[in-house]
Design a protein around this motif. Structure first.
Motif, PDB file in Angstrom:
ATOM      1  N   LEU A   1       1.792   7.128  -6.447  1.00  0.00           N
ATOM      2  CA  LEU A   1       0.975   8.301  -6.656  1.00  0.00           C
ATOM      3  C   LEU A   1       1.848   9.542  -6.554  1.00  0.00           C
ATOM      4  O   LEU A   1       1.798  10.448  -7.356  1.00  0.00           O
ATOM      5  CB  LEU A   1      -0.105   8.324  -5.578  1.00  0.00           C
TER       6      LEU A   1
ATOM      7  N   TYR B   1      -5.861   6.746 -14.100  1.00  0.00           N
ATOM      8  CA  TYR B   1      -6.238   8.143 -13.954  1.00  0.00           C
ATOM      9  C   TYR B   1      -5.347   8.805 -12.913  1.00  0.00           C
ATOM     10  O   TYR B   1      -4.619   8.168 -12.199  1.00  0.00           O
ATOM     11  CB  TYR B   1      -7.684   8.232 -13.494  1.00  0.00           C
TER      12      TYR B   1
ATOM     13  N   ASN C   1      -3.929   8.393   4.486  1.00  0.00           N
ATOM     14  CA  ASN C   1      -3.484   8.737   3.143  1.00  0.00           C
ATOM     15  C   ASN C   1      -2.487   9.884   3.143  1.00  0.00           C
ATOM     16  O   ASN C   1      -1.717  10.038   2.202  1.00  0.00           O
ATOM     17  CB  ASN C   1      -4.684   9.149   2.288  1.00  0.00           C
TER      18      ASN C   1
ATOM     19  N   PRO D   1      -7.008  -1.153   5.404  1.00  0.00           N
ATOM     20  CA  PRO D   1      -7.984  -0.077   5.407  1.00  0.00           C
ATOM     21  C   PRO D   1      -7.670   0.971   6.478  1.00  0.00           C
ATOM     22  O   PRO D   1      -6.956   0.705   7.431  1.00  0.00           O
ATOM     23  CB  PRO D   1      -9.296  -0.796   5.714  1.00  0.00           C
ATOM     24  N   ALA D   2      -8.222   2.122   6.251  1.00  0.00           N
ATOM     25  CA  ALA D   2      -8.075   3.187   7.230  1.00  0.00           C
ATOM     26  C   ALA D   2      -8.960   2.888   8.428  1.00  0.00           C
ATOM     27  O   ALA D   2      -9.802   1.993   8.384  1.00  0.00           O
ATOM     28  CB  ALA D   2      -8.476   4.514   6.611  1.00  0.00           C
TER      29      ALA D   2
ATOM     30  N   ASP E   1       1.929   1.904  -3.291  1.00  0.00           N
ATOM     31  CA  ASP E   1       0.874   2.466  -4.113  1.00  0.00           C
ATOM     32  C   ASP E   1       0.844   3.979  -3.933  1.00  0.00           C
ATOM     33  O   ASP E   1       0.754   4.741  -4.870  1.00  0.00           O
ATOM     34  CB  ASP E   1      -0.469   1.883  -3.654  1.00  0.00           C
ATOM     35  N   GLU E   2       0.907   4.290  -2.717  1.00  0.00           N
ATOM     36  CA  GLU E   2       0.851   5.694  -2.376  1.00  0.00           C
ATOM     37  C   GLU E   2       2.045   6.437  -2.978  1.00  0.00           C
ATOM     38  O   GLU E   2       1.909   7.491  -3.562  1.00  0.00           O
ATOM     39  CB  GLU E   2       0.861   5.790  -0.838  1.00  0.00           C
TER      40      GLU E   2
ATOM     41  N   THR F   1      -5.041   1.822 -12.774  1.00  0.00           N
ATOM     42  CA  THR F   1      -5.122   3.139 -12.155  1.00  0.00           C
ATOM     43  C   THR F   1      -4.616   4.161 -13.151  1.00  0.00           C
ATOM     44  O   THR F   1      -3.663   4.866 -12.916  1.00  0.00           O
ATOM     45  CB  THR F   1      -4.286   3.195 -10.882  1.00  0.00           C
TER      46      THR F   1
ATOM     47  N   ARG G   1      -7.231   5.711  -5.335  1.00  0.00           N
ATOM     48  CA  ARG G   1      -5.877   5.295  -4.982  1.00  0.00           C
ATOM     49  C   ARG G   1      -5.630   5.327  -3.492  1.00  0.00           C
ATOM     50  O   ARG G   1      -4.527   5.035  -3.048  1.00  0.00           O
ATOM     51  CB  ARG G   1      -4.904   6.247  -5.614  1.00  0.00           C
ATOM     52  N   PHE G   2      -6.613   5.747  -2.787  1.00  0.00           N
ATOM     53  CA  PHE G   2      -6.412   5.819  -1.357  1.00  0.00           C
ATOM     54  C   PHE G   2      -6.754   4.482  -0.735  1.00  0.00           C
ATOM     55  O   PHE G   2      -7.267   3.567  -1.386  1.00  0.00           O
ATOM     56  CB  PHE G   2      -7.266   6.936  -0.756  1.00  0.00           C
ATOM     57  N   VAL G   3      -6.487   4.397   0.532  1.00  0.00           N
ATOM     58  CA  VAL G   3      -6.759   3.135   1.219  1.00  0.00           C
ATOM     59  C   VAL G   3      -8.267   2.980   1.379  1.00  0.00           C
ATOM     60  O   VAL G   3      -9.004   3.965   1.366  1.00  0.00           O
ATOM     61  CB  VAL G   3      -6.084   3.115   2.604  1.00  0.00           C
ATOM     62  N   PRO G   4      -8.729   1.767   1.536  1.00  0.00           N
ATOM     63  CA  PRO G   4     -10.153   1.588   1.793  1.00  0.00           C
ATOM     64  C   PRO G   4     -10.521   2.319   3.079  1.00  0.00           C
ATOM     65  O   PRO G   4      -9.705   2.421   3.987  1.00  0.00           O
ATOM     66  CB  PRO G   4     -10.305   0.076   1.964  1.00  0.00           C
ATOM     67  N   GLY G   5     -11.714   2.784   3.132  1.00  0.00           N
ATOM     68  CA  GLY G   5     -12.132   3.503   4.322  1.00  0.00           C
ATOM     69  C   GLY G   5     -13.341   4.346   4.009  1.00  0.00           C
ATOM     70  O   GLY G   5     -13.912   4.261   2.924  1.00  0.00           O
TER      71      GLY G   5
ATOM     72  N   TYR H   1       0.836  -1.194   0.000  1.00  0.00           N
ATOM     73  CA  TYR H   1       0.000   0.000   0.000  1.00  0.00           C
ATOM     74  C   TYR H   1       0.868   1.240   0.000  1.00  0.00           C
ATOM     75  O   TYR H   1       0.623   2.208  -0.707  1.00  0.00           O
ATOM     76  CB  TYR H   1      -0.954  -0.054   1.187  1.00  0.00           C
TER      77      TYR H   1
ATOM     78  N   MET I   1     -18.813  -0.773   6.056  1.00  0.00           N
ATOM     79  CA  MET I   1     -17.358  -0.719   5.937  1.00  0.00           C
ATOM     80  C   MET I   1     -16.732  -1.618   7.010  1.00  0.00           C
ATOM     81  O   MET I   1     -15.828  -2.404   6.733  1.00  0.00           O
ATOM     82  CB  MET I   1     -16.898   0.726   6.139  1.00  0.00           C
TER      83      MET I   1
ATOM     84  N   GLU J   1      -5.002  12.063 -10.010  1.00  0.00           N
ATOM     85  CA  GLU J   1      -5.817  12.805  -9.055  1.00  0.00           C
ATOM     86  C   GLU J   1      -6.221  14.156  -9.610  1.00  0.00           C
ATOM     87  O   GLU J   1      -7.030  14.866  -9.048  1.00  0.00           O
ATOM     88  CB  GLU J   1      -5.035  13.017  -7.763  1.00  0.00           C
TER      89      GLU J   1
ATOM     90  N   SER K   1      -4.911  -3.503   0.485  1.00  0.00           N
ATOM     91  CA  SER K   1      -4.133  -2.609   1.327  1.00  0.00           C
ATOM     92  C   SER K   1      -4.913  -2.398   2.616  1.00  0.00           C
ATOM     93  O   SER K   1      -6.137  -2.494   2.631  1.00  0.00           O
ATOM     94  CB  SER K   1      -3.869  -1.295   0.618  1.00  0.00           C
TER      95      SER K   1
ATOM     96  N   ILE L   1     -14.422  -4.987   6.643  1.00  0.00           N
ATOM     97  CA  ILE L   1     -13.108  -5.205   7.263  1.00  0.00           C
ATOM     98  C   ILE L   1     -13.114  -6.498   8.065  1.00  0.00           C
ATOM     99  O   ILE L   1     -12.182  -7.295   8.000  1.00  0.00           O
ATOM    100  CB  ILE L   1     -12.751  -3.998   8.150  1.00  0.00           C
TER     101      ILE L   1
END
Lengths: 1039, 116
Positions: free
Chosen positions: A24, A162, B38, B5-6, A20-21, A160, B81-85, A17, A201, A164, B3, A205
């Motif tokens: 970006l 696209y 993020n 999650p938040a 990934d960030e 991905t 592109r951000f984390v799940p949340g 992750y 959500m 931001e 990834s 999780i």
């Protein structure tokens, strides 16, 4: 920068992750770099740039290669991939170089970077320490690992694509496709929308990928529902199983093209700054205008300035610990706080200085006051800041003497902030109100997003100037006739008499009063209406009984209150009355005697013999308790109403109501030298309009005998309301009716009957006639005619005048020149038609005919037939769907052409309002039956069927009786003949014909038919070159 | 793709705030304690004052993104592109200027909310 990447490389393996960030970030690096290339940036940026130069330089080749494959079409997004990979490689190599450069740069920058730049420096330090480590690791890293990591990136970047970065174009590329997951609308407990989304959500999780939903959306403005994004409905069902807040009985799929609507919430750009106008949402001050004084963004509190609504007595009681009524019976009216008054009631007033601002406040019972205003600190949530349009009155009240000019400008900017899109249109006259060009006048040429291109009036200036719309204001000149399109006075029309920058003073058409209004709120229009004329069952000019047993005439209807001219003859007394303060409408008709013992009844013209209004004269509108309300159109105050005692008036001329009806009244007026009938023309009031003229015309043949006798009528009011019966006798104002159901004869007021339920009249069989009379739009029937165009009053014989009973007149009022532009037509209507229930003979679907149109009223056809007769509602709804309050009058110049769609549903087909066209022909079997037609207009090509022949012709003139002067020949070169509407037909246009639009908001506009799509025509409007899609039936071919 | 999650908001009321950059929604306390997943560079967990600057209670709508990469909605909202949340659909304020500069420094793009 480069170092970052090194770090990142370390992380790649263990934390995807993160990677990934970072990825970006990489993209953004790239963008950033482009940005910096444009030459802005401070010290730190410069530094970045310098170490980037190498990278970019080397990337270039890469990029070029890349371009070959992909091309540049995708904008900045697509080629990100390549640079990213490239930079990966080259960064590492380029590092040393860039570092050196960086150091140099930094040295130079030092004197620019002042103490404020601590952070970057620190950052650099930190990096420096760290730097050796990643480097070493890099060396250790074998090539395969690197390759792997790159590949991993590559692979990922495929979905991905696209960025931001948001531009509209790119956003378009993200529009949902069939391959995307769908949105499903699921019902959930009210108020639990957010909670439910969060719960799902959490569930995701907890349960991991078991849940195959992609996202859950809870909109603030949509209660009771949430959206779930998933590929299949089954996934949704699975996911919501066991959630107590979700009722998954019905899962609705959101159509793909509505998906974006779901997500497009306007970010509430709450720009709460000082002086912004807001409205209170809750509490005592709910709905009140307030001005922001202070904003505490952190605590989400806001201090506003309000006009206090404080009941000092109650406050005093409370402060002294006396019993206070628990529930407040009423909300105190807004009033500035008067400290002295408070002191008189022994309320402690402390004067304190605010430590922050240094201002002095009066503290009364914990509330802060200054200059009479209440300063109140509330939660931001309890105010609404959007679309606040302070009315002029409100602003006026808020203005304290000290901030005269300034305060106005503040209001101005707030107003501008709330302008709707498309506020300015091409051709609008505007004036610059701010900036260097202040007071420059011009015309709008083109409107861009924020800028309006204007063609300045002054010579020597560029042809067009781009001005920010916030610096512009609509401009009107005295003499313009305008219509108010927003605000409390919405719908009112009048003439501009004075222009004070952005404030206009308008002489209202109805009330003859001055209205102060923002130029922004009006458009030029030749329409004559009154705006709101009705609240609940009370209408403008009604006589009402008030709470304290006083009474008066409503002379103005405001958004929530009425102005009532009280029935006090000594002096004109006007009070503002809320709806709830009105007890009832006074409808009973009284007769009184004037000074000379003549009987005065409603509609009689009287002259006032004494008092302040001595010498004025006009028809009596209301009589109550010996008080007359006289309407004198020359009287400019109080909407023309004068209140006078009956015995200080004398009757002049004939009594309209009696004189025409009963022969004996002539004798009564014999002693007067005035003609028995007062010329009706100059009356503004159209109540006297002959709504039943045409009905009368058919009856005319019966001679002197009252036509009503023998007819079947329905009683509209009183104890026998709703009954039907035959008229056996008529005596003056009373009618004796033999009730069908009860076998008895009752006497009712003539006003209380309606003679349109003609069950057994011979007219019923004369279907041809019947049809004619059904046409509600026959010109002579439209009541506005006698007033506007007296010559068009052919059917108005005295006997019909007699039919002009006041009651009914009121019912007809909507058609009259002062007829309201009723926004709430539908709600408002039933009340006013309540008097005449038989007008809605159980045909609810045909809404258009619910209204007691003269035609339908008189026709022997009960409403049911009406709709069965195939009179399509569509056509009227076509009108209704085109509400265009801005449309100026039709070219025919009829001032009361209704351009507001909202009005029209009540009028069948909407045509009656456009008498000028004359083509109000429903007798024409073709057009009339379809109800599409009576829209003959000048210059259009028609098919004339006369004596069996069919010829083309061009309408040259519209005659008041509905027929037209038509020049024969396909281009109108032949003889001119007069043709009845029934004898002609609009020629439907073909593709690429020139056309004229016969209906809707664009009525009268010409254009070219550039295509036909089913029943729709695609029209290019001549003036604007706009392309419109219009119903073919409202298009007429031009020669 | 899994990834981490938040944090998920622990309440649904007024305590909720949204990160001005990535629009992640959490409670004030959550932001204070663990920052924004993020936008770690804001270091909200280190400097609690930052929470107020970087987040806002004025936001509109909530979207819980389970699978950002495969969610159309997330993509449309540019949070793919951000984390799940839990995110918000729109925030109304822009990031303070100094924090925008910070974003620039760490090469993170910041898109201010569109004004209506």
């Amino acid at each position: 920068m480069a170092r970052r990447r090194d770090e990142e490389d370390d992380d790649v393996e263990d934390e995807e992750y993160e990677d990934d960030e970072e990825q970006l970030l990489d993209d953004e690096d790239y963008d950033e770099d482009e940005d910096l290339g444009r030459g802005r940036g401070g010290s730190s940026r410069k530094r970045l740039r310098s170490d980037f130069i190498d990278v970019v330089a080397e990337e270039d080749d890469e990029e070029d290669e890349d371009d070959d494959d992909e091309g540049f079409g995708g904008g900045g997004k697509r080629h990100n991939k390549a640079p990213r990979v490239g930079s990966q490689f080259f960064d590492l190599e380029a590092q040393v170089d860039s570092d050196e450069e960086e150091e140099e740069d930094e040295g130079e920058d030092d004197f620019i970077v002042e103490s404020g730049a601590d952070l970057p420096d620190e950052d650099v330090d930190r990096r420096m320490h760290r730097r050796p480590l990643p480097l070493r690791e890099d060396e250790q890293e074998d090539v395969e690992a690197l390759e792997r990591s790159i590949q991993a990136r590559y692979a990922r970047s495929s979905h991905t694509e696209y960025d931001e970065e948001t531009t509209d174009v790119e956003q378009q590329a993200l529009l949902p496709s069939v391959r995307d997951p769908k949105l499903w609308m699921v019902k959930c407990a009210i108020g639990r929308e957010r909670e439910t989304a969060v719960c799902l959500m959490q569930k995701y999780i907890d349960r991991g990928s078991e849940l195959q939903i992609r996202s859950v959306i809870a909109l603030d403005h949509l209660k009771n529902y949430i959206y779930i994004e998933a590929d299949k409905e089954a996934h949704v069902r699975e996911a919501v199983k066991g959630l107590r807040n979700i009722f998954a009985t019905k899962i609705m799929l959101v159509p793909i093209r509505e998906m974006t609507d779901v997500l497009s919430v306007e970010s509430k750009a709450i720009d709460l700054s000082r002086d912004t106008w807001v409205r209170m949402k809750i509490g005592t001050y709910k709905g009140d205008l307030a001005q922001v004084v202070d904003v505490d963004n952190v605590r989400q509190r806001i201090t506003v300035k309000l006009i206090p609504r404080i009941d000092l007595q109650a406050l005093a009681n409370k402060l002294e610990g006396r019993e206070v009524a628990k529930k407040k019976a009423f909300v105190p009216p807004p009033r500035f706080m008067n400290v002295d008054e408070a002191r008189e009631l022994h309320i402690r007033v402390e004067r304190r200085r605010d430590p922050m601002t240094g201002d002095y406040f009066e503290n009364i019972g914990g509330m802060l006051f200054k200059d009479g205003f209440l300063y109140k600190t509330v939660s931001m949530k309890s105010i609404s800041a959007q679309n606040i349009k302070p009315t002029f009155d409100e602003l006026e009240k808020f203005r304290t003497p000290s901030e005269n000019g300034e305060g106005e400008m503040v209001g101005l900017s707030t107003l501008f902030a709330n302008r709707k899109k498309g506020h300015f249109m091409k051709g609008d006259a505007v004036i610059v109100v701010k900036g260097d060009l202040k007071n420059l006048k011009g015309w709008v040429e083109k409107v861009e997003e924020e800028n309006v291109h204007i063609r300045p009036e002054m010579k020597g200036l560029p042809k067009t100037l781009a001005v920010n719309e916030k610096e512009l204001c609509k401009y009107f000149e005295p003499g313009n006739h305008v219509k108010v399109v927003s605000g409390t006075k919405e719908g009112a029309t009048g003439m501009v008499v004075k222009v004070e920058q952005h404030v206009l003073i308008i002489l209202s058409d109805t009330t003859k009063e001055h209205i102060r209004i923002f130029a922004d709120d009006v458009v030029e229009s030749s329409e004559v209406t009154t705006g709101v004329t009705k609240i609940g069952e009370y209408e403008l000019h009604d006589l009402v009984l008030l709470d304290n047993n006083s009474f008066g005439v409503i002379i103005r209807v405001e958004s929530e209150a009425f102005q009532v001219l009280k029935g006090v003859p000594e002096r004109p007394e006007v009070s503002l009355v809320k709806l709830r303060e009105i007890k009832c409408k006074l409808e009973k008709k009284f007769n009184v005697q004037d000074r000379y013992r003549n009987t005065v009844s409603v509609k009689d013209v009287v002259r006032i013999l004494e008092g302040s209004c001595k010498g004025k004269q006009g028809p009596v509108e209301h009589i109550y308790k010996g008080i007359l309300f006289v309407y004198d159109r020359h009287h400019l105050e109080h909407a023309g109403f004068i209140c006078a005692k009956a015995d200080s008036c004398c009757i002049v001329g004939g009594s309209r109501s009696n004189g025409d009806r009963n022969g004996d009244s002539f004798s009564r007026f014999g002693s007067f030298k005035t003609p028995p009938r007062v010329p009706p023309s100059p009356r503004r009031f159209s109540r006297g309009g002959p709504p039943f003229d045409s009905g009368g015309r058919h009856r005319g043949g019966r001679g002197g005998h009252d036509a009503l006798v023998g007819t079947t009528v329905k009683i509209r009011q009183g104890p026998f309301k709703g009954y039907r019966g035959r008229v056996v006798d008529i005596k003056g104002q009373s009618v004796r009716v033999e009730l069908e159901s009860q076998m008895k004869v009752v006497t009712v007021d003539r006003n209380f009957i309606s003679d349109n339920v003609v069950i057994s009249t011979p007219y019923r069989d004369t279907s041809r006639y019947g049809m004619g009379s059904e046409t509600p739009m026959h010109p002579s029937r439209t009541p506005l005619h006698p007033y506007m165009t007296p010559m068009r009053d052919p059917g108005a014989t005295p006997i019909h005048d007699g039919m002009r009973t006041p009651m009914r007149d009121r019912a007809w009022n909507p058609y009259a020149p002062m007829s309201p532009r009723r926004d709430n037509w539908e709600e408002g209507n039933p009340a006013s038609w309540g008097n005449s229930p038989q007008y809605q003979p159980g045909s609810p679907p045909s809404r258009a005919y619910e209204a007691p149109t003269p035609g339908s009223g008189w026709a022997s056809t009960p409403g049911g037939n009406y709709s069965e007769a195939g009179t399509p509602r569509d056509s009227s709804s076509a009108y209704a769907n085109a509400p265009s309050p801005y449309v100026p009058s039709t070219p025919s110049g009829q001032p009361m052409t209704p351009s507001s769609g909202s009005y029209i549903p009540g009028t069948p087909g909407g045509q009656p309002m456009t008498p000028g066209t004359g083509g109000l022909d429903v007798m024409s079997p073709v057009i009339g039956a379809d109800n599409e037609g009576p829209w003959f207009m000048l210059d259009i090509l028609v098919n004339v069927r006369k004596s069996g022949d069919e010829t083309l012709g061009v309408i040259r003139e519209l005659l008041p009786d509905g027929s037209c002067k038509v020049a024969l020949g396909s281009n109108g070169s032949g003889d001119t003949v007069i043709v009845l509407p029934s004898e002609m037909e609009i020629v439907p246009p073909r593709k690429s014909d020139k056309i004229k639009i016969m209906g809707g908001s664009l009525r009268g506009v010409t254009g070219k038919l550039i295509g036909v799509d089913g029943t729709d025509g695609i029209v290019r409007i001549d003036d604007s070159l706009d392309v419109k899609i219009l119903d073919l039936v409202i298009l007429a071919k031009l020669p | 793709m899994g990834s981490a999650p938040a944090q998920i908001p622990t309440s649904f009321g007024h305590e909720l705030r949204a990160c001005l950059r990535c629009r992640l929604v959490k409670t004030y306390d959550q932001f204070r304690e663990s920052g924004c997943e993020n936008c770690p560079f804001f270091k909200m967990d280190e400097d609690n004052e930052r929470v107020v600057d970087c987040t806002t209670p004025n936001f509109n709508g909530i979207i819980s993104v389970m699978d950002p990469t495969r969610s159309w909605a997330a993509r449309w909202l540019r949070i793919g592109r951000f984390v799940p949340g839990c995110y918000t659909l729109a925030v109304s304020e822009a990031l303070p200027e100094d924090l925008q500069n910070l974003c620039e420094e760490v090469h993170v793009q910041y898109v201010p909310p569109k004004r209506v």
